[in-house]
Design an enzyme around this catalytic site. Structure first.
Site, PDB file in Angstrom:
ATOM      1  N   ASP A  47     -18.935  41.709  64.013  1.00  8.29           N
ATOM      2  CA  ASP A  47     -17.821  40.887  63.764  1.00  8.29           C
ATOM      3  C   ASP A  47     -17.769  40.234  62.507  1.00  8.29           C
ATOM      4  OD1 ASP A  47     -20.285  39.521  64.267  1.00  8.29           O
ATOM      5  OD2 ASP A  47     -19.159  37.801  64.911  1.00  8.29           O
ATOM      6  N   GLU A  48     -16.541  39.789  62.244  1.00  8.54           N
ATOM      7  CA  GLU A  48     -16.301  38.895  61.054  1.00  8.54           C
ATOM      8  C   GLU A  48     -16.931  39.484  59.739  1.00  8.54           C
ATOM      9  OE1 GLU A  48     -15.846  34.606  62.753  1.00  8.54           O
ATOM     10  OE2 GLU A  48     -17.707  35.304  62.605  1.00  8.54           O
ATOM     11  N   ALA A  49     -16.658  40.940  59.447  1.00  5.85           N
ATOM     12  CA  ALA A  49     -17.431  41.583  58.226  1.00  5.85           C
ATOM     13  C   ALA A  49     -16.318  41.597  57.184  1.00  5.85           C
ATOM     14  CB  ALA A  49     -17.718  43.050  58.829  1.00  5.85           C
TER      15      ALA A  49
END
Length: 548
Positions: free
Chosen positions: A357-359
């Site tokens: 997530d949230e890369a």
């Protein structure tokens, strides 16, 4: 800088010291009688914290069906034993779990009997008659003479025992002797789960929680028939699991936490202790190694994992999206292989969570490239990949699970993943993230997806929540608890209770049993037991708590 505490819990740790010693010696000699273990001086009753009567339907999660036999009770007495099937080790373990739960409060011996069931016994019965309820269902029959839990497997027996705990007076949760009576309302409960994957998540990366604190949370979630604990082991703020081939991950990357505290980590032996304890409580550990983002602790520990070869400083804030493993370096995949291999070897459960997530610091092209190499590594070591829903764009294999954490009821990547055959685990942040504030005045928690009231946590249907995703694709639900603002067990409990039991009910109970007006009353009846166990909880104004 390892900050852990060894567990000293024995099978009789909840017994008073004198009784524990006598019990242990008597068992060793084979001479213990049920009467010999009665307490000589039960402590005085506490005021205002006891639940002396229960209805058969006063259970969370709500059972599939309840048929009370009004006016009749089963009573646990000094002569009561626990009957377990001969030759079944797992059923015997459930019997010991019940024995250890009730001995301290009742003071009774509650001896385990492998022969014919006796009058006044609690009977754990494994029989073929309950195949209709699956491996996790059970049927409980209660009359004046006997209480019997029928199930097809030991899992069903375990869940029946959790229901029994709620039907007893709250003082049954005491860790020292109390006066009875120990009555259970008569009738029949038939029960089975709606979804087989019912999960809680504990973030030990933002703030580190010691082995005993994790065990305490396992105790609490197991009471509500949660069967997975997702441990968020790594993030920008800390790396919490020992990896032999990369020792600086813990010596350096585990040395701090949000706000600049001492941090900590689990040795392999300590992690095994958590896994074993969870297994004893019918909970499977799902470890998460977040990648390619949320990796600053690793990047700070090993400069070669950075594209520029320079290690950033340790991070103690709460912002996200700024870190990334270097996708084009071969050392990155040697690192990923080593970490996944060691974590997989330590973890007997099916799933290994790889975050994803949230890369935000990884381009879409690099993200796809990274996942195309990382996902086969997970499968190479015998694990099924599980990841936050962003990783669905990498089109993981059909066996992989996708965890949805968004704040809407539609997501194209999730819809496409379900169509490809991926199971979907639901944890919509505005509904099931129990780290969100209850209201604007809540001192703990965040509010980026909230505030989330108890009713908002409960009032949604997992089977129909996602547009264009059929219930057949839903594996279950999860109640994540991120720890940016949480530093101890009291704070964990305050945020989790009563919302974690709400999510547990959504995962277990049949759709026609989900009703807010019923739940708010039943969860209110849990309060005396929580007080007896020392569980902190939020007294939501939406719930009619006893004494209010």
């Amino acid at each position: 800088m390892k900050r852990t505490r060894e567990s000293t819990r024995s099978p009789y740790s909840r017994l008073p010291a004198a009784l524990a010693l006598a019990t242990t010696m008597a068992l060793a000699c084979g001479t213990l009688s049920a009467a010999a273990s009665q307490p000589s001086a039960p402590r005085p009753e506490s005021q205002g914290t006891d639940k002396t009567t229960s209805a058969l339907s006063d259970v969370v999660p709500a059972p599939t069906s309840v048929e009370p036999d009004h006016g009749k009770k089963f009573r646990i007495k000094w002569s009561t034993g626990i009957h377990a099937p001969r030759g079944d080790a797992e059923a015997g373990q459930v019997a010991r779990h019940l024995q250890q739960q009730l001995r301290p409060s009742t003071g009774y011996g509650l001896l385990i009997n492998r022969g014919a069931p006796g009058r006044d016994d609690i009977v754990l019965s494994l029989d073929g008659s309950e195949q209709r309820l699956g491996e996790s269902g059970y049927r409980m029959d209660v009359d004046r003479k006997r209480l019997t839990i029928h199930a097809a497997t030991s899992k069903g027996l375990f869940y029946g025992v959790q229901t029994l705990r709620q039907l007893l007076p709250a003082k049954a949760e005491s860790d020292s002797p109390r006066h009875g009576p120990w009555k259970v309302p008569a009738g029949e409960i038939v029960d089975k789960p709606r979804f087989e994957h019912r999960s809680a998540m504990l973030d030990v990366a933002r703030h580190f929680f010691e082995v005993d604190q994790v065990k305490r949370y396992i105790d609490q979630i197991a009471q509500y028939k949660i069967n997975y604990l997702h441990l968020h082991l790594t993030d920008d703020q800390g790396w919490r699991i020992q990896i032999d081939g990369w020792p600086r991950l813990t010596s350096h990357g585990g040395s701090t936490e949000v706000g600049g505290g001492d941090g900590g980590f689990y040795t392999k032996r300590e992690y095994a202790e958590i896994v074993d304890y969870a297994t004893e409580n019918n909970v499977t550990i799902v470890p998460e190694i977040d990648m390619p983002g949320h990796t600053n602790a690793a990047l700070s520990s090993y400069a070669e994992l950075n594209c520029d070869g320079k290690a950033p400083p340790l991070y103690t804030g709460i912002e996200v999206g700024f870190s990334s493993l270097c996708v084009d370096k071969e050392v990155t995949y040697r690192f990923v292989d080593d970490v996944i291999r060691e974590v997989a070897a330590m973890t007997p459960g099916r799933y290994l969570h790889i975050g994803g997530d949230e890369a935000h610091s990884t381009t879409d092209e690099d993200y796809q490239k990274f996942m195309s190499k990382a996902l086969p590594i997970v499968e190479k070591y015998g694990k099924t990949p599980l990841g936050w829903h962003e990783y669905a764009k990498a089109e993981p294999s059909e066996s992989a699970m996708v965890q949805y954490w968004g704040t809407t009821n539609s997501n194209a990547e999730v819809t496409e993943a379900a169509a490809r055959g991926n199971d979907i685990l639901l944890s919509p942040a505005h509904k099931s993230y129990v780290d969100q504030k209850y209201n604007a005045d809540t001192e703990l928690g965040l509010d980026w997806a909230g505030p989330t009231t108890v009713r908002e946590a409960y009032d949604w249907n997992p089977g129909s929540f996602m547009e264009s995703v059929p219930e057949s694709a839903i594996a279950g639900v999860e109640a994540p608890l991120f720890s940016e603002t949480l530093t101890n067990s009291d704070e964990i409990e305050f945020m989790a209770f009563p919302r974690m039991p709400a999510i547990a009910e959504l995962g277990w109970s049949a759709p026609d049993r989900l009703d807010w007006s019923s739940f708010r009353k039943r969860v209110a009846n849990q309060a005396p037991s929580w007080e007896e166990q020392g569980i902190d909880f939020y007294r939501s104004e939406q719930v009619p708590w006893p004494g209010n």
